[in-house]
Motif scaffolding. Structure first.
Motif: not given
Length: 895
Positions: A219-228, A246-248, A251-256, A262-266
């Motif tokens: 059983d191969i063990q994989y662990l993924v690091e997602p993009p920001l 950027q506009r609230w 979503w396509t105007t937002w950045e990683p 910033v994340i708590i605000y969201n």
């Protein structure tokens, strides 16, 4: 999706500092508590007894036993659909949720050699390229290469130019079913359907090809690091007081981003996928989070922190995987820990303080305190809540995101203040996968914790504008304070408009950090520890010589040495290349064998053909019996000895330098015994088959042999033919031998040998050719033989041809020969020679005349019929009668 909020605004405040007792406050703490908060000493005493999170450390510890987020990375894959939604904030990792798995194969090959594993890694789109761990090791996905249908190859799983692991990534913005999965599994027992799209759900397709050496676990063990993940940053919104596109609501105007503020605000405003609510608050308007305050908090997070080894990094970042069944308030509390942050709410307005509090906004003295209302002082905490050391854990990305101990912070000074006792407390920074940042947070927490003094009292109505997290200064003769700074941790207004406050002493220097405080962090290996490749040991190379059976130096070669007392070594592979061009001219295996008795290195002469006086490089590698890895030695230089081709060499380049320059030297080969020639030529042909043609890239050979025997009578024929080509070389050789024997009584042998060679060696072009034909008969002590040889050679600077014909007879070991020798050279010299005792002429009718006799080393004319003699000097045999024709004199002498 689990809808967490019965009332979004009420639940959001569980992680905030209490402001005015509005309906939101009642929802958080209860109506009875809210109505008595400003009631005086009784309420303040309850707060002191509960020690309700006055400092950064106490706030973190107050959440330890609640439904908080102090967990590590999920290393095991989840299955089923009873798992909550999840998404990352900042860098993180997760094994994902398996949505599908199936095996497949290529047409005409193993039907189930490939296994594809489909894992969903989040519930919001994540554009970008994910990272990957396989069986405990971080691997490199070759995103820049052209992908196969099953995805992009993984560098560490490419062996001998063949790939065995691929990654496909769908980032959550896909609108159609994955074409590879549909092509492979739409017709399977459990089909992948065209409706299986996964809108808003990023997932990876991990395909492995069967290889037991690379995948040692079933059983191969994989662990993924997602993009920001992308987040809205109002600093980048020109319509919200920032600068940028950027506009609230787009979503396509937002950045990683990995910025905690910033994340708590969201989260407070609400996390959405399109118009669908996912997590956090719901439809909270922007005015509830003042732009200037939140921009300042985000900027403080991004402020550079100098590193001890040079360079810098943002002061505060976060990295965390949010599960939808965790209260947003607990998540916010965890993210506050990541930035020494404090979120407060007053009148429905949310504010955030990051790091060191700002300048004082209010100043008062003892005379300003309302003496008719309760006052209280907490000069220090209880012993079980007093700490002078801090130990912390955090997720370490370099160790497969496992929980790691940060360097502990101990202080002999603080221990002395506490009676020589070490009073440590543990903290888990589950949202801080950054080693240096953890150290800064630990230092700030323990320093802030030592500011024990907490006051509670009421201030006059002019303190109404004050907010939680504001800084005030207090001059108090009673307490010995002179403009001492305090931070407001709690505040509530009374009906009289007096303001009940709780103040904690503050020292801005507690939040300072410099790189000289940084302690080293050592990361170790994770996952299975591979056996390192075995290196070639004892490796040495030397020039050497191949001798013939007579001890003559015939060929230059290379001697290699290596350790001979090693386990699990079957053979040694050796490569030789030209130093000037890196062209490999030898690649072969030599037997390993038993070690030398004295433990000295094994020594082997290479059997390849190497040019004389030429620079080569040689390397070797152990070839084990098992499948373990070994590694090549370094290329070592060696220059071959200057051993050129000699008289015994017929077929190889360089003959033009070695052919005798006079006809007289041709006689010994012509007198050579035919049996000796056959034995030598057989060895030469075999050597060409096995050794001398080793430098050729394309070699074809043919051996034909027939033999008849009856009792002691034998008749045998053998033919060896070789044709070979290589860089600058072409060779054709043939040797035919014939033998007829009657035991030791009679022997008749014959041979035909042909050798043709064309070479271009370092720009020297040579062509040579040789033909030898001979027959011999022997009975008892009598032997007779005849031999014919032709040698030709040509270079760009000259050419030569030599022909020899000989007949010889032997009686009792004494041999007499007659021969004719012809030689011609391009420099204009030609020669003809006769070897005979008697020279005769005949017209073919049977008449013979012997005009010359060679005896005693002197040539004599037996008779002559001469018409005209032209001579300058004539002498009698005894020298007593001389005619000096040129001088016109005659002399007679009598003894």
């Amino acid at each position: 999706m689990l809808r967490i909020f019965p009332a979004a605004l009420a639940l959001l405040l569980a992680a905030t500092t209490l402001g005015h007792a509005e309906p939101i406050t009642i929802a958080l703490f209860g109506a009875a508590f809210a109505s008595t908060f400003a009631g005086g000493l009784v309420t303040l005493g309850i707060i002191f007894a509960a020690n309700y999170g006055f400092g950064l450390l106490q706030r973190a510890l107050s959440k330890k036993n609640k439904n908080d987020t102090a967990q590590g990375v999920q290393l095991q894959v989840s299955v089923g659909d009873n798992t909550p939604l999840a998404f990352p904030v900042g860098p993180s990792a997760d094994a994902g949720t398996r949505k599908y798995a199936g095996s497949w194969g290529q047409e005409g090959k193993t039907p189930n050699a490939y296994v594809s594993d489909v894992r969903q890694i989040a519930d919001i789109p994540l554009p970008g390229a994910p990272g990957l761990w396989v069986d405990g090791k971080k691997v490199t996905v070759l995103w820049s290469e052209a992908p196969a249908p099953q995805g992009y190859p993984v560098q560490e799983y490419r062996k001998d130019g063949v790939d065995y692991l691929w990654v496909r990534y769908n980032d959550g913005t896909q609108t159609t079913s994955d074409p590879f999965l549909y092509a492979k599994f739409s017709g399977s027992e459990h089909p992948w359907k065209s409706t299986m799209i996964g809108r808003g759900c990023p997932f990876v397709v991990l395909t492995a090809r069967y290889n037991t050496d690379l995948f040692k676990n079933g059983d191969i063990q994989y662990l993924v690091e997602p993009p920001l993940a992308r987040w809205y940053d109002l600093r980048r919104d020109s319509t919200a007081g920032g600068v940028g596109p950027q506009r609230w609501n787009d979503w396509t105007t937002w950045e990683p981003s990995a910025n905690p503020a910033v994340i708590i605000y969201n989260i407070i405003r609400g996390v959405y996928y399109g118009d669908e609510w996912v997590y956090g608050g719901q439809n909270l308007p922007a005015f509830r989070l003042p732009a200037s305050n939140w921009m300042a908090a985000a900027n403080e997070c991004d402020r550079p922190r100098a590193l001890a080894n040079g360079g810098s990094e943002p002061q505060f970042r976060c990295g965390y995987f949010i599960d939808g069944d965790k209260e947003p308030l607990a998540v916010i509390e965890e993210l506050q820990k990541a930035c020494s942050g404090r979120v407060s709410e007053s009148g429905g307005i949310f504010r955030m303080l990051v790091g060191a509090p700002g300048s004082a906004v209010y100043s008062f003295t003892d005379a300003d305190i309302i003496v008719t209302e309760g006052q209280s002082l907490l000069p220090f905490t209880k012993l079980d809540q007093t700490f002078n050391a801090i130990e912390a854990t955090y997720p370490e990305p370099a160790e497969q995101w496992s929980t790691k101990d940060a360097p502990a912070r101990y202080s002999s000074v603080l221990e002395a203040q506490d009676g020589g006792r070490r009073l440590p407390t543990p903290i888990n920074f589950a949202a801080v996968p950054f080693a240096v940042q953890v150290q800064q947070l630990m230092t700030t927490m323990i320093e802030d914790e030592r500011r024990f003094r907490v006051h509670a009292f009421s201030l006059p109505p002019d303190a109404y504008p004050l907010q939680s997290n504001d800084v005030v200064t207090w001059t108090s003769a009673r307490n010995g304070y002179v403009n001492k700074k305090f931070i407001i941790t709690k505040k509530a207004g009374r009906r009289t408009y007096n303001q009940a406050v709780i103040l904690k002493e503050l020292e801005p220097g507690d939040y300072g950090w410099s790189s000289d405080k940084e302690l080293p962090v050592i990361t170790g290996p994770v996952g299975p520890l591979p056996v390192p490749p075995q290196l070639m040991t004892g490796w040495q190379v030397f020039p050497d010589t191949i001798f013939d059976e007579n001890g003559n130096a015939r060929r230059p070669t290379i001697l290699v040495k290596f350790d001979g007392d090693l386990d699990d070594v079957a053979t040694v592979r050796i490569q030789v290349r030209l130093a000037t061009s890196d062209d490999v001219v030898f690649d072969g295996l030599v037997p390993y064998g038993k070690p030398n008795a004295d433990g000295s290195p094994k020594a082997v002469k290479l059997s390849g053909t190497f040019l004389p006086n030429t620079n080569y490089e040689v390397r070797g590698i152990f070839e084990p019996f098992s499948a373990r890895e070994t590694d090549w030695s370094a290329w070592l230089p060696v220059k071959t000895l200057n051993i050129r081709l000699g008289d015994n060499d017929v077929y190889l380049p360089g003959m033009v330098e070695e052919i005798n320059r006079n006809v007289g030297n041709m006689l010994p080969p012509l007198q050579e015994d035919i049996r000796t020639i056959i034995e030598r030529e057989n060895k030469s042909a075999q050597q060409a088959l096995e050794q001398d043609a080793g430098q050729f890239r394309n070699k074809q050979s043919q051996i034909t042999q027939i033999k008849a025997a009856y009792d002691t009578v034998t008749a045998e024929y053998k033919s060896v033919v070789l044709a070979a080509t290589g860089p600058g070389s072409a060779i054709v050789q043939r040797l035919d031998t014939y033998d007829a024997k009657i035991a030791d009584k009679a022997s008749v042998s014959a041979l035909v040998s042909i050798g043709l060679v064309a070479t271009d060696v370092n720009g020297v072009i040579t062509g040579t050719g040789t033909i030898i034909q001979g027959v011999q008969a022997s009975v008892a002590g009598m032997s007779a033989q005849g031999q014919f040889r032709t040698y030709v050679t040509a270079t760009e600077t000259g050419a030569e041809a030599t022909v020899g014909l000989a007949a010889s007879a032997t009686a009792n070991g004494a041999t007499r020969s007659a021969a004719i020798l012809l030689s011609s050279r391009s420099d204009g010299k030609t020669m003809a020679g006769l070897v005979a005792d008697l020279i005769y002429f005949t017209d073919g009718s049977g008449n013979k005349q012997f005009p010359f006799v060679f005896s005693g080393g002197v040539m004599r004319a037996n008779f002559a019929n001469i018409g005209t003699i032209t001579a300058g000097y004539i002498q009698s045999p005894d020298g007593l009668h001389v005619y000096n024709v040129a001088a016109g004199t005659q002399e007679w002498w009598r003894l």
